[in-house]
Design an enzyme around this catalytic site. Structure first.
Site, PDB file in Angstrom:
ATOM      1  N   ARG A  82       0.883  -1.176   0.000  1.00 47.82           N
ATOM      2  CA  ARG A  82       0.000   0.000   0.000  1.00 47.82           C
ATOM      3  C   ARG A  82       0.912   1.215   0.000  1.00 47.82           C
ATOM      4  NH1 ARG A  82      -2.368   2.998   4.294  1.00 47.82           N
ATOM      5  NH2 ARG A  82      -4.453   3.782   3.846  1.00 47.82           N
TER       6      ARG A  82
ATOM      7  N   SER B 108     -12.732  -3.013   1.293  1.00 47.80           N
ATOM      8  CA  SER B 108     -12.881  -2.505   2.663  1.00 47.80           C
ATOM      9  C   SER B 108     -14.332  -2.135   2.936  1.00 47.80           C
ATOM     10  CB  SER B 108     -12.059  -1.222   2.850  1.00 47.80           C
ATOM     11  OG  SER B 108     -10.704  -1.455   2.615  1.00 47.80           O
TER      12      SER B 108
ATOM     13  N   LYS C 267      -4.186   5.515   9.452  1.00 50.34           N
ATOM     14  CA  LYS C 267      -4.998   5.964   8.323  1.00 50.34           C
ATOM     15  C   LYS C 267      -5.823   7.152   8.790  1.00 50.34           C
ATOM     16  CE  LYS C 267      -7.953   3.998   4.673  1.00 50.34           C
ATOM     17  NZ  LYS C 267      -9.165   4.774   4.497  1.00 50.34           N
TER      18      LYS C 267
HETATM   19  N1  TZP Z   1      -7.856   0.690   6.910  1.00 49.87           N
HETATM   20  C1  TZP Z   1      -8.634   0.773   7.990  1.00 49.87           C
HETATM   21  S1  TZP Z   1      -7.725   1.029   9.397  1.00 49.87           S
HETATM   22  C2  TZP Z   1      -6.270   1.009   8.531  1.00 49.87           C
HETATM   23  C3  TZP Z   1      -6.535   0.818   7.183  1.00 49.87           C
HETATM   24  C4  TZP Z   1      -5.539   0.744   6.117  1.00 49.87           C
HETATM   25  C5  TZP Z   1      -4.946   1.203   9.158  1.00 49.87           C
HETATM   26  C6  TZP Z   1      -4.520   0.041  10.017  1.00 49.87           C
HETATM   27  O1  TZP Z   1      -3.251   0.282  10.562  1.00 49.87           O
HETATM   28  P1  TZP Z   1      -2.852  -0.147  12.040  1.00 49.87           P
HETATM   29  O2  TZP Z   1      -1.509   0.496  12.278  1.00 49.87           O
HETATM   30  O3  TZP Z   1      -2.765  -1.631  12.066  1.00 49.87           O
HETATM   31  O4  TZP Z   1      -3.912   0.408  12.958  1.00 49.87           O
END
Ligand code: TZP
Ligand code: MG
Length: 204
Positions: A38, A109, A138
């Site tokens: 990503r 998602s 995010k």
């Molecule tokens: N989509 C929803 S939450 C997220 C994404 C890409 C981020 C998740 O990252 P982390 O550091 O595991 O909370």
């Protein structure tokens, strides 16, 4: 799709680790089941440099039998011959993906029931559900849905599911207990002091 692929799903960009190929190899060797490239945030690669990196990662994934997914970038997923593509609610409709992806893994998602009900799922192989817990990884992730929100979504789909958002060694079991087939993490592994130990712990 074999849902075991989702058991420990790592997401990272080329700049998430100090030594990306070495650190990814450590993670794959320790048992990460799926990797999503990503390429977002600061210090991102583009063009040929990104493709070269993706091809190196693809080779590593093949060596360790780790599924290789590309986030959102159709051309890169095709050029790198990834196992699949992951798309978000703000990206293209899964129905609009080229025929090339008919034999590939398509992930989507979803963050709530409205999104789940309004999504075209005919080509979707798995759902990423979250954020379950609050996350700093995010910016536009939205409100955490908690394990209750996760359970509700899991119970409304027959598709394999991976929980995402704020998942750690401390809380991952609650996601699996809520019915998710796997967990998806960024910072738990990219920020780990010891990647091998963290991966092992998340697989217990
Ligand atoms: N989509 C929803 S939450 C997220 C994404 C890409 C981020 C998740 O990252 P982390 O550091 O595991 O909370
Ligand atoms: Mg996206």
């Amino acid at each position: 799709m074999n849902k075991d692929i989702l058991r420990l799903y790592l997401i990272a960009s080329s700049s998430s680790f100090k030594n990306p190929l070495k650190d990814l190899e450590t993670a794959f060797k320790a048992g990460v089941t799926c990797f999503q490239l990503r390429e977002k945030g600061a210090d991102i690669k583009t063009g040929q440099e990104l493709l070269d990196f993706a091809l190196d990662v693809k080779a590593l994934c093949s060596r360790y039998n780790t599924a290789f997914i590309i986030n959102d970038d159709v051309l890169l997923a095709e050029a790198a011959d990834a196992d699949g593509i992951h798309i978000g609610q703000d990206d293209m409709n899964p129905d609009m993906l080229p025929e090339y992806f008919n034999n590939k893994i398509i992930g989507l998602s979803v963050g709530n029931l409205t999104e789940l009900k309004s999504s075209s799922l005919s080509r979707v192989a798995y759902l990423g559900i979250g954020p379950v817990f609050s996350t700093l990884s995010k910016e536009d992730a939205g409100e955490a849905i908690g394990t209750e929100g996760l359970r509700k979504l899991v119970n409304h789909t027959k598709l394999p599911t991976a929980a995402i958002g704020g998942i750690t060694e401390e809380n991952y079991k609650r996601c699996l207990d809520s019915g998710a087939d796997g967990i998806c993490v960024i910072s738990a592994i990219t920020g780990a002091d010891n990647i091998e130990q963290t991966v092992t712990a998340l697989l217990q």
